[in-house]
Design an enzyme around this catalytic site. Structure first.
Site, PDB file in Angstrom:
ATOM      1  N   PRO A 148      34.782  21.845  44.378  1.00 22.33           N
ATOM      2  CA  PRO A 148      35.009  23.267  44.147  1.00 22.33           C
ATOM      3  C   PRO A 148      34.463  24.178  45.236  1.00 22.33           C
ATOM      4  CG  PRO A 148      33.330  22.408  42.649  1.00 22.33           C
ATOM      5  CD  PRO A 148      33.968  21.227  43.318  1.00 22.33           C
ATOM      6  N   ASN A 149      35.220  25.225  45.472  1.00 20.46           N
ATOM      7  CA  ASN A 149      34.891  26.311  46.416  1.00 20.46           C
ATOM      8  C   ASN A 149      35.023  25.917  47.880  1.00 20.46           C
ATOM      9  OD1 ASN A 149      34.205  28.276  44.366  1.00 20.46           O
ATOM     10  ND2 ASN A 149      32.368  27.044  43.991  1.00 20.46           N
ATOM     11  N   ARG A 203      33.371  31.463  53.147  1.00 20.16           N
ATOM     12  CA  ARG A 203      32.251  31.301  52.215  1.00 20.16           C
ATOM     13  C   ARG A 203      30.933  31.105  52.961  1.00 20.16           C
ATOM     14  NH1 ARG A 203      31.103  25.793  48.776  1.00 20.16           N
ATOM     15  NH2 ARG A 203      29.422  26.643  47.501  1.00 20.16           N
ATOM     16  N   TYR A 242      27.759  27.280  55.602  1.00 21.10           N
ATOM     17  CA  TYR A 242      28.841  26.287  55.617  1.00 21.10           C
ATOM     18  C   TYR A 242      29.697  26.306  56.894  1.00 21.10           C
ATOM     19  CZ  TYR A 242      27.532  25.840  50.740  1.00 21.10           C
ATOM     20  OH  TYR A 242      26.817  25.635  49.578  1.00 21.10           O
ATOM     21  N   ASN A 294      33.085  15.104  49.263  1.00 18.52           N
ATOM     22  CA  ASN A 294      32.112  16.185  49.154  1.00 18.52           C
ATOM     23  C   ASN A 294      32.318  16.776  47.761  1.00 18.52           C
ATOM     24  OD1 ASN A 294      30.534  18.429  49.156  1.00 18.52           O
ATOM     25  ND2 ASN A 294      31.222  19.201  51.142  1.00 18.52           N
ATOM     26  N   ALA A 331      29.516  21.499  44.194  1.00 18.32           N
ATOM     27  CA  ALA A 331      28.583  21.745  43.079  1.00 18.32           C
ATOM     28  C   ALA A 331      28.598  20.620  42.050  1.00 18.32           C
ATOM     29  CB  ALA A 331      28.914  23.075  42.412  1.00 18.32           C
ATOM     30  N   GLU A 348      29.184   9.911  50.426  1.00 19.13           N
ATOM     31  CA  GLU A 348      28.987  11.292  49.960  1.00 19.13           C
ATOM     32  C   GLU A 348      28.703  12.185  51.162  1.00 19.13           C
ATOM     33  OE1 GLU A 348      25.892  11.539  47.006  1.00 19.13           O
ATOM     34  OE2 GLU A 348      25.578  13.684  47.386  1.00 19.13           O
ATOM     35  N   HIS A 392      27.942  16.238  52.673  1.00 21.02           N
ATOM     36  CA  HIS A 392      27.631  17.659  52.491  1.00 21.02           C
ATOM     37  C   HIS A 392      27.566  18.333  53.849  1.00 21.02           C
ATOM     38  CE1 HIS A 392      26.799  16.957  48.307  1.00 21.02           C
ATOM     39  NE2 HIS A 392      26.081  15.911  48.678  1.00 21.02           N
ATOM     40  N   ARG A 407      17.440  22.918  50.646  1.00 24.28           N
ATOM     41  CA  ARG A 407      17.890  24.068  49.861  1.00 24.28           C
ATOM     42  C   ARG A 407      17.219  24.094  48.470  1.00 24.28           C
ATOM     43  NH1 ARG A 407      24.159  24.572  50.167  1.00 24.28           N
ATOM     44  NH2 ARG A 407      23.593  26.657  49.410  1.00 24.28           N
TER      45      ARG A 407
END
Ligand code: DQA
Length: 151
Positions: free
Chosen positions: A9-10, A17, A22, A73, A76, A97, A99, A106
């Site tokens: 998502p996003n 964004r 990012y 990825n 969230a 995975e 990111h 973070r």
């Protein structure tokens, strides 16, 4: 060799964004570049993005017979989704995975991943370059598996 790349998502908003976190590359830029990198190595890369957990679960399951490996990825959903983790476990393919940001630098809630324990590895914190690192790592893994199966 077929690799499925899933974006959560996003990530459709990449470029707009929070570019300070990012980066400025759009998802289309990233996908097109990676497809070319894959093609040069004789690999077919299929990309998919959804903001919906169930759609991601279905996409993973639907590719059980097509994909040799999965890059994801989960965005969230990394931190919340047992369903995506179960889908990845169910297909029994190597998973990496990814990111863009370093999730360990973070907020505390980003430090836990449901996916990491079932992934071959995690690449986090290199911006859009994280994807290329993961793609090359996956190609390496699949070549290794191919060698073991033929030799
Ligand atoms: C992300 C990190 C997640 O914590 C966040 O929810 C995202 C993107 C990354 O690529 O850095 O949406 O997966």
């Amino acid at each position: 060799m077929n690799i499925l790349l899933v974006h959560g998502p996003n990530l459709n908003l990449l470029g707009k964004r929070q570019p300070e976190i990012y980066g400025t590359q759009t998802l289309d830029n990233i996908n097109h570049y990676l497809i070319q990198v894959a093609q040069k190595q004789g690999v077919e890369l299929k990309t998919f993005q959804s903001n919906h957990e169930g759609a991601i679960v279905s996409e993973i399951g639907d590719n059980i017979d097509w994909a040799d490996g999965i890059l994801i990825n989960p965005a969230a959903y990394t931190h919340t989704s047992v369903a995506i983790r179960d889908a990845l476990s169910a297909v029994t393919l190597p998973v990496i995975e990814i990111h863009l940001s370093n999730i360990y630098k973070r907020e505390g809630f980003r430090h836990h991943s449901y996916v990491s324990p079932i992934a071959v590895g995690v690449i986090s914190g290199f911006g859009s370059h994280s994807y290329e690192l993961a793609l090359n790592a996956m190609i390496n893994i699949l070549q290794q598996i191919e060698k073991e199966n033929t030799g």
